[in-house]
Design a protein around this motif. Structure first.
Motif, PDB file in Angstrom:
ATOM      1  N   PRO A 107       1.092  -1.831  -0.140  1.00 50.91           N
ATOM      2  CA  PRO A 107      -0.125  -0.135   0.147  1.00 50.91           C
ATOM      3  C   PRO A 107       1.092   1.778   0.145  1.00 50.91           C
ATOM      4  CG  PRO A 107      -0.164  -1.158   2.499  1.00 50.91           C
ATOM      5  CD  PRO A 107       0.842  -2.012   0.573  1.00 50.91           C
ATOM      6  N   VAL A 108       2.409   1.108   0.136  1.00 49.14           N
ATOM      7  CA  VAL A 108       2.781   2.242   0.563  1.00 49.14           C
ATOM      8  C   VAL A 108       3.964   1.538  -0.116  1.00 49.14           C
ATOM      9  CG1 VAL A 108       3.901   4.161   1.958  1.00 49.14           C
ATOM     10  CG2 VAL A 108       1.933   2.538   2.822  1.00 49.14           C
ATOM     11  N   GLU A 109       5.304   3.618  -1.018  1.00 52.04           N
ATOM     12  CA  GLU A 109       5.950   2.901  -1.595  1.00 52.04           C
ATOM     13  C   GLU A 109       7.105   3.777  -1.021  1.00 52.04           C
ATOM     14  OE1 GLU A 109       4.613   0.763  -5.579  1.00 52.04           O
ATOM     15  OE2 GLU A 109       4.786   2.590  -5.923  1.00 52.04           O
ATOM     16  N   VAL A 110       8.037   3.610  -1.555  1.00 47.79           N
ATOM     17  CA  VAL A 110      10.100   4.985  -0.669  1.00 47.79           C
ATOM     18  C   VAL A 110       9.782   5.239  -1.780  1.00 47.79           C
ATOM     19  CG1 VAL A 110      11.127   5.762   0.290  1.00 47.79           C
ATOM     20  CG2 VAL A 110       8.906   3.886   1.547  1.00 47.79           C
ATOM     21  N   SER A 111       9.834   6.595  -2.866  1.00 45.21           N
ATOM     22  CA  SER A 111      11.201   6.819  -3.531  1.00 45.21           C
ATOM     23  C   SER A 111      11.919   7.547  -3.143  1.00 45.21           C
ATOM     24  CB  SER A 111      10.557   8.090  -4.600  1.00 45.21           C
ATOM     25  OG  SER A 111       9.432   7.228  -5.495  1.00 45.21           O
ATOM     26  N   LEU A 112      13.418   7.741  -3.377  1.00 51.98           N
ATOM     27  CA  LEU A 112      14.609   8.089  -3.314  1.00 51.98           C
ATOM     28  C   LEU A 112      14.591   8.555  -4.106  1.00 51.98           C
ATOM     29  CD1 LEU A 112      15.529   5.140  -1.205  1.00 51.98           C
ATOM     30  CD2 LEU A 112      14.791   6.699  -0.367  1.00 51.98           C
ATOM     31  N   ALA A 113      15.724   9.541  -3.718  1.00 49.92           N
ATOM     32  CA  ALA A 113      16.812  10.299  -5.103  1.00 49.92           C
ATOM     33  C   ALA A 113      17.876  11.407  -4.463  1.00 49.92           C
ATOM     34  CB  ALA A 113      15.650  11.050  -6.047  1.00 49.92           C
ATOM     35  N   LEU A 114      19.159  11.407  -4.257  1.00 47.84           N
ATOM     36  CA  LEU A 114      20.193  12.079  -4.526  1.00 47.84           C
ATOM     37  C   LEU A 114      19.861  13.781  -4.643  1.00 47.84           C
ATOM     38  CD1 LEU A 114      23.425  10.394  -5.269  1.00 47.84           C
ATOM     39  CD2 LEU A 114      22.929  11.021  -3.132  1.00 47.84           C
ATOM     40  N   PRO A 115      20.206  14.645  -3.797  1.00 48.99           N
ATOM     41  CA  PRO A 115      19.386  16.325  -4.135  1.00 48.99           C
ATOM     42  C   PRO A 115      20.891  16.691  -5.285  1.00 48.99           C
ATOM     43  CG  PRO A 115      20.055  15.902  -1.409  1.00 48.99           C
ATOM     44  CD  PRO A 115      20.235  14.756  -2.382  1.00 48.99           C
ATOM     45  N   ALA A 116      20.235  17.585  -6.009  1.00 49.81           N
ATOM     46  CA  ALA A 116      21.361  18.407  -7.000  1.00 49.81           C
ATOM     47  C   ALA A 116      22.311  18.797  -6.348  1.00 49.81           C
ATOM     48  CB  ALA A 116      20.594  19.591  -7.907  1.00 49.81           C
ATOM     49  N   SER A 117      23.262  18.460  -7.290  1.00 49.42           N
ATOM     50  CA  SER A 117      24.515  18.873  -6.702  1.00 49.42           C
ATOM     51  C   SER A 117      25.555  18.208  -7.767  1.00 49.42           C
ATOM     52  CB  SER A 117      25.237  17.554  -5.989  1.00 49.42           C
ATOM     53  OG  SER A 117      25.256  16.213  -5.954  1.00 49.42           O
ATOM     54  N   ASP A 118      26.806  18.449  -8.261  1.00 52.43           N
ATOM     55  CA  ASP A 118      27.600  18.837  -8.803  1.00 52.43           C
ATOM     56  C   ASP A 118      27.898  17.497 -10.094  1.00 52.43           C
ATOM     57  OD1 ASP A 118      28.386  21.323  -8.712  1.00 52.43           O
ATOM     58  OD2 ASP A 118      30.195  20.952  -7.874  1.00 52.43           O
ATOM     59  N   ALA A 119      27.446  16.369  -8.982  1.00 48.73           N
ATOM     60  CA  ALA A 119      27.439  14.777 -10.008  1.00 48.73           C
ATOM     61  C   ALA A 119      26.599  13.815  -9.249  1.00 48.73           C
ATOM     62  CB  ALA A 119      28.539  14.221  -9.448  1.00 48.73           C
ATOM     63  N   SER A 120      25.344  14.432  -9.101  1.00 48.03           N
ATOM     64  CA  SER A 120      24.409  13.846  -8.559  1.00 48.03           C
ATOM     65  C   SER A 120      23.731  12.727  -9.900  1.00 48.03           C
ATOM     66  CB  SER A 120      23.085  14.509  -7.957  1.00 48.03           C
ATOM     67  OG  SER A 120      23.112  14.867  -8.853  1.00 48.03           O
ATOM     68  N   SER A 121      23.881  13.355 -10.994  1.00 51.24           N
ATOM     69  CA  SER A 121      23.666  12.291 -12.223  1.00 51.24           C
ATOM     70  C   SER A 121      24.083  11.429 -12.359  1.00 51.24           C
ATOM     71  CB  SER A 121      23.645  13.219 -13.729  1.00 51.24           C
ATOM     72  OG  SER A 121      25.157  13.924 -13.273  1.00 51.24           O
ATOM     73  N   ALA A 122      25.758  11.307 -11.571  1.00 51.44           N
ATOM     74  CA  ALA A 122      26.687   9.866 -10.991  1.00 51.44           C
ATOM     75  C   ALA A 122      25.969   8.954 -10.096  1.00 51.44           C
ATOM     76  CB  ALA A 122      27.860  10.161 -11.760  1.00 51.44           C
ATOM     77  N   ARG A 123      25.605   9.787  -9.146  1.00 47.65           N
ATOM     78  CA  ARG A 123      25.114   9.153  -8.095  1.00 47.65           C
ATOM     79  C   ARG A 123      25.940   9.106  -7.769  1.00 47.65           C
ATOM     80  NH1 ARG A 123      20.899   4.324  -9.637  1.00 47.65           N
ATOM     81  NH2 ARG A 123      19.113   5.468 -10.385  1.00 47.65           N
ATOM     82  N   VAL A 124      26.876  10.479  -7.317  1.00 50.83           N
ATOM     83  CA  VAL A 124      28.228  11.158  -6.281  1.00 50.83           C
ATOM     84  C   VAL A 124      28.333  11.691  -6.208  1.00 50.83           C
ATOM     85  CG1 VAL A 124      30.244  11.429  -6.576  1.00 50.83           C
ATOM     86  CG2 VAL A 124      29.830   9.693  -8.404  1.00 50.83           C
ATOM     87  N   VAL A 125      28.561  11.895  -4.247  1.00 54.81           N
ATOM     88  CA  VAL A 125      28.427  12.716  -3.453  1.00 54.81           C
ATOM     89  C   VAL A 125      29.614  13.616  -3.393  1.00 54.81           C
ATOM     90  CG1 VAL A 125      27.759  14.412  -1.038  1.00 54.81           C
ATOM     91  CG2 VAL A 125      25.721  12.340  -2.312  1.00 54.81           C
ATOM     92  N   PHE A 126      30.038  14.405  -3.645  1.00 51.54           N
ATOM     93  CA  PHE A 126      32.080  14.605  -3.556  1.00 51.54           C
ATOM     94  C   PHE A 126      32.059  14.984  -1.788  1.00 51.54           C
ATOM     95  CE2 PHE A 126      32.184  16.097  -7.861  1.00 51.54           C
ATOM     96  CZ  PHE A 126      32.871  15.052  -8.164  1.00 51.54           C
ATOM     97  N   THR A 127      33.097  15.119  -1.248  1.00 48.27           N
ATOM     98  CA  THR A 127      33.517  14.934  -0.177  1.00 48.27           C
ATOM     99  C   THR A 127      33.233  15.943   0.831  1.00 48.27           C
ATOM    100  OG1 THR A 127      36.455  15.293   0.144  1.00 48.27           O
ATOM    101  CG2 THR A 127      35.129  12.923   0.162  1.00 48.27           C
ATOM    102  N   ASP A 128      33.508  17.355   0.081  1.00 53.29           N
ATOM    103  CA  ASP A 128      33.295  18.241  -0.068  1.00 53.29           C
ATOM    104  C   ASP A 128      31.768  18.645   0.544  1.00 53.29           C
ATOM    105  OD1 ASP A 128      32.738  18.559  -2.532  1.00 53.29           O
ATOM    106  OD2 ASP A 128      34.513  20.540  -3.098  1.00 53.29           O
ATOM    107  N   GLU A 129      30.832  17.658   0.132  1.00 54.34           N
ATOM    108  CA  GLU A 129      28.973  18.135   0.091  1.00 54.34           C
ATOM    109  C   GLU A 129      28.373  17.715   0.859  1.00 54.34           C
ATOM    110  OE1 GLU A 129      28.966  18.318  -4.475  1.00 54.34           O
ATOM    111  OE2 GLU A 129      28.510  16.757  -3.947  1.00 54.34           O
ATOM    112  N   PRO A 130      27.407  18.073   2.032  1.00 55.25           N
ATOM    113  CA  PRO A 130      26.772  17.350   3.024  1.00 55.25           C
ATOM    114  C   PRO A 130      25.722  16.207   1.568  1.00 55.25           C
ATOM    115  CG  PRO A 130      25.427  19.465   1.469  1.00 55.25           C
ATOM    116  CD  PRO A 130      26.837  19.431   0.494  1.00 55.25           C
ATOM    117  N   MET A 131      26.159  15.154   2.739  1.00 53.59           N
ATOM    118  CA  MET A 131      25.325  14.232   2.768  1.00 53.59           C
ATOM    119  C   MET A 131      23.756  14.159   2.981  1.00 53.59           C
ATOM    120  SD  MET A 131      28.219  11.498   3.697  1.00 53.59           S
ATOM    121  CE  MET A 131      27.477  10.012   2.965  1.00 53.59           C
TER     122      MET A 131
END
Length: 890
Positions: free
Chosen positions: A352-376
């Motif tokens: 009945p319930v579904e969860v969707s997830l996505a990285l917030p927009a950032s320099d490399a979020s389309s690559a699913r990458v978070v750089f060490t100088d960016e918040p998680m």
């Protein structure tokens, strides 16, 4: 059936009824006494001896310098065969399967084994061309494990054998093995027994898309996100399910793959259905790997939602199926469902319930990458009746780290939206992360399936947003924004345009009709927009310019020799002049040492594709002339251009090719020398297969001239033999992920380090574009999983590139028996890449305060830590003297 068995079947996609009685083909107790044999050939340097059970035979005598022993062993009450290879980097032993391949059939292979070397079973032709018709890479380790694999083979044209391959030097312990042939009905009855209550309703875990495509969904490799196509959740257009719909905008076309789903009762028809609206002209396709199971037109217009459905017959034994949405226009979708039966029922989600997830927009979020100088952070959207329930989330790493995040109490809104904040793990802040999320009620009952995002926390590359023409690190990748971002994010600074980019630069594509040029400037420019330097290829030949006599249709049609060298020279001048300022480096052709890419004509009587290729009687002389003319023409229009020649390879073929091109004057008509090297064996130690390959490819030049007078580029290559398809996914997959990602990452790092140690100027890993979706082969893929997102080995590449960028290779030293330090120095300090071969003496990393210690993924190691067989790094910012002192090297 073991889940590992299901996973192995993904390469076998054809389906059909088979009526065959179950029978045992091979049943071997390797712990029983065997028959002695001896394969000793002093001329070849082979010494292979020992014992093999009845029916089995050694099959490595065709190699050179192969030293191995097959020895019966009893240990802790268990009797088994120990196969130990100490030289030769790979062996094979076999059991004949007479008459087995004459008709299609289902088979079950089971065995008990352990190994710390690469090893895999396969079914192969016993004679030329030695085609492998089925194989699988089991996740062997130092512990005994039972493996079972069910697979289907189509009818084969010649006798087959079951082979066991060791992919490099090492040890394999094998206790027992059985191969059976089964009927289709046998398998159906087994499936029915596992699902006595039938299949669940909706087989799709995530059916709504408030945050866009979810894990497992992907855009086909040829379409660039953000400019050519746009795919995102659309809160302005809610779907019939009540959730924001998914908007696909593709004026010139797109292909979207759904996440994989299982069809437990795969002998029954199934139906896929979804809500659609918009203006769209395309097709809906149900598929298993690359095999289409059903397809129908999808042509709609207007703002009215309608339900479309597609009935298909699944593939028995297949691990997964998927839906493809193909076409052009603007399309909204919602309420995806797959269910057993020949007719769709009214839409209902799996939960009945579904969860969707996505990285917030950032320099490399389309690559699913978070750089060490960016918040998680991770955005979430919960749809369905969840008021008062709790959103729970777990953060997981490849080290086994796990952390439950504080639960979020959900309100009455649908969707419930927000962001989860979390910190990097210590002491393992870098590498692959997996965030899993689900919803529970107050009593702890799950209301949703688990959703996930696999992402990577990496150092921001030293040349992020900048060109790095001197960088060693290159790859092959198509011109799509998400993939170019991935390549740059993991430290690649060069791309080579072969296969991934042939259509952007190849003569056959650019001038399909004489005088009619069709340049693809936007695609080429996209590489430069991401600050990736381009190694262009002056290669391929239009049908009108060679012996083809018709437009190119087959892949290999484009690799016939040009007949008129004036046409070739004009093409080189046109391409180099047109791309001046964008591309200043070119390689001449691709793999001309083999007839597949360098032939004079085709003979349809010989077959199709590469089988029909007929080479010239003088291929090396022809190529040397091609190179000479291209070199002159390119320098005529762009004097500063760099031209790569030879394009050789390892082995006897490469040695002969290099010698011939050298004798025909090839060294005078190039600015650098290139070659290719693929390695099944583990590398990263002195005398490994990578060093041998370099010597074989460059040997004639070194022998004749005493040195390499020009830079050497390894323009294509990779470690092979590992399955990178599943990466670090868990919830996304409808089967258990049994991938040995640590081993795959380690082999990649060793391969790159070995390339640096040969003195090569640049190396190009192949390939980031060999992708489609789950259930299809990924034989040539590196750095990415089968759906085109990063593999954990890319995190190892990121760490290695971060540490070794702007360094020069110095030398390799032995620290203790079987343990080595590859030394590099540069303006940022000195680095030692520590590798080991098996077996090796115990070694502990330095305890000096003058150095820092890092593991395969760039995470800190404790002083004095024991070497764990994976690549480690010792770094001194104080310079090489301090590094050598810490290592105890004089």
């Amino acid at each position: 059936m073991r889940i590992g068995a299901v996973f192995a079947v993904t390469v076998l996609l054809l389906c059909g009824a088979v009526s065959a009685e179950p029978r045992v083909l091979i049943d071997t107790d390797f712990g029983a006494p065997g028959k002695a044999f001896s394969e000793v050939d002093a001329a070849k340097g082979n010494n292979i001896t020992g014992f093999l059970p009845e029916g089995w035979s050694e099959n490595t005598g065709w190699k050179t310098k192969a030293v191995a022993e097959y020895k019966p062993v009893t240990e802790a009450g268990r009797s088994f065969l120990r196969v130990t290879q100490t030289s030769g980097n790979g062996l094979q032993f076999t059991h004949a399967l007479p008459g087995i391949g004459k008709e299609a059939g289902y088979y079950r292979l089971s065995f008990t084994a352990r190994s710390v070397a690469g090893c895999y079973p396969g079914v192969r032709f016993r004679g030329a061309p030695y085609t492998t018709v089925w194989s699988t890479p089991p996740r062997l380790n130092a512990q005994w494990r039972d493996f079972t694999y069910d697979f289907r083979m189509t009818a084969q044209p010649q006798e087959l054998g079951l082979f066991f391959y060791l992919s490099g030097n090492g040890v394999l312990d094998l206790e027992k093995l059985k191969l059976q042939k089964l009927s289709e009905q046998d398998l159906i009855e087994e499936v029915k027994a596992r699902y006595p209550d039938g299949a669940p309703g909706n087989l799709v875990r995530a059916s709504r898309f408030p945050l866009g495509l979810q894990s497992g969904w992907s855009i086909d490799r040829e379409y660039s996100d953000g400019d050519q196509v746009q795919v995102a959740g659309d809160a302005q257009v809610p779907g019939p399910s009540g959730a924001p719909s998914l908007r696909i905008s593709a004026p010139d076309g797109i292909l979207v793959y759904s996440a994989p789903f299982a069809t437990p009762l795969s002998f029954e028809p199934h139906t896929a259905s979804l809500y659609v609206r918009g203006d769209w002209d395309g097709r809906l396709i149900a598929a298993c790997g690359q095999s289409t199971r059903a397809a129908q037109p999808l042509k709609i217009s207007g703002t009215h939602w309608q339900r479309v459905e597609l009935t298909f017959k699944p593939v028995l034994l297949a691990t997964s199926h998927h839906l493809r949405i193909q076409g052009k226009g603007t399309l909204w979708i919602d309420g995806f469902e797959v269910e057993q039966g020949a007719k769709a029922t009214p839409y209902a989600p799996q939960n009945p319930v579904e969860v969707s997830l996505a990285l917030p927009a950032s320099d490399a979020s389309s690559a699913r990458v978070v750089f060490t100088d960016e918040p998680m952070k991770m955005n979430y959207a919960v749809v369905g009746p969840s008021a008062g329930a709790l959103l729970k989330a777990r953060l997981v790493t490849m080290y086994g780290d796990q952390l439950l995040l504080p639960p979020v109490k959900l309100g009455v809104e649908s969707p419930n939206v927000g962001a989860l904040a979390y910190e990097a793990f210590q002491p393992h802040p870098l590498g692959a992360y997996r965030l899993e999320a689900w919803v529970e009620d107050a009593a702890g009952k799950k209301l949703s399936a688990e959703s996930e995002v696999v992402f990577y926390r990496l150092h921001r590359p030293r040349y992020w947003g900048k060109d790095a023409p001197n960088s060693f690190f290159g790859t092959h990748v198509l011109s799509t924004n998400r993939h170019l971002t991935m390549a740059k994010a993991v430290g690649c600074n060069w791309v080579r345009l072969h296969d991934a980019g042939s259509e952007y630069i190849g003569w056959a594509f650019l001038e399909p009709e004489k005088g009619q040029w069709r340049f693809r400037d936007a695609d080429v420019q996209r590489y430069r927009d991401h600050h990736l330097k381009i190694l262009g290829l002056l290669s391929t030949c239009p049908g009108w310019a060679g012996n083809l006599g018709r437009p190119c249709a087959d892949y290999f049609d484009r690799y016939l020799e040009p007949l008129n060298m004036d046409d070739w020279a004009n093409a080189v001048r046109a391409i180099v002049k047109h791309h001046a300022g964008t591309i200043d480096t070119y390689e001449i052709w691709n793999e001309p040492w083999g007839k597949s890419f360098w032939s004079l004509t085709v003979d349809p009587k010989l077959g199709r594709g590469k089988d029909a290729m007929v080479p010239s009687d003088t291929p090396s002389a022809d190529y040397a002339r091609l190179q000479k003319i291209a070199y002159a023409a390119a320098h005529e229009v762009l004097p500063q251009v760099t031209i790569l020649g030879f394009n050789s390879c390892r082995g006897k073929d490469g040695t002969k090719w290099t010698k011939d091109v050298l004798d025909f004057g090839g060294m005078e008509t190039c600015d650098a020398v290139s070659y290719h090297d693929y390695e099944v064996a583990t590398t990263g130690y002195p005398g490994s297969a990578a060093e041998i390959a370099y010597q074989e490819a460059m040997g004639p030049i070194l022998d004749k001239l005493g040195r390499m007078p020009k830079p050497v580029w390894m323009s294509e290559g990779a470690p092979r033999g590992d399955d990178v398809s599943s990466g670090f996914y868990r919830c996304t997959l409808p089967y258990e992920n049994d991938s040995d990602n640590w081993r795959i990452a380690d082999r990649l790092a060793r391969f790159v380090i070995s390339r640096r140690a040969t003195g090569e100027k640049h190396a190009f890993l192949y390939t980031m574009h060999g992708i489609n979706t789950f259930g299809a082969p990924t034989e040539w893929t590196t750095l990415v999983t089968v759906d085109g997102f990063l593999h954990p080995s890319a995190a190892a590449h990121s760490a290695l590139a971060w540490l070794l960028e702007d360094t020069d290779y110095v030398r390799c030293v032995t620290l203790t028996e079987g343990v080595y330090a590859y030394l590099f120095t540069g303006p940022n300090g000195a680095v030692a890449a520590i590798t080991a071969r098996l077996p090796h003496a115990e070694y502990r990393l330095p305890t000096s305060a003058d150095v820092q210690l890092f593991d395969l993924f760039g995470n800190p190691l404790a002083a004095g830590a024991a070497l764990d067989d994976h690549v480690s790094f010792v770094v001194s910012n104080a310079g090489p003297a301090k590094l050598l002192a810490a290592l105890g090297v004089k």
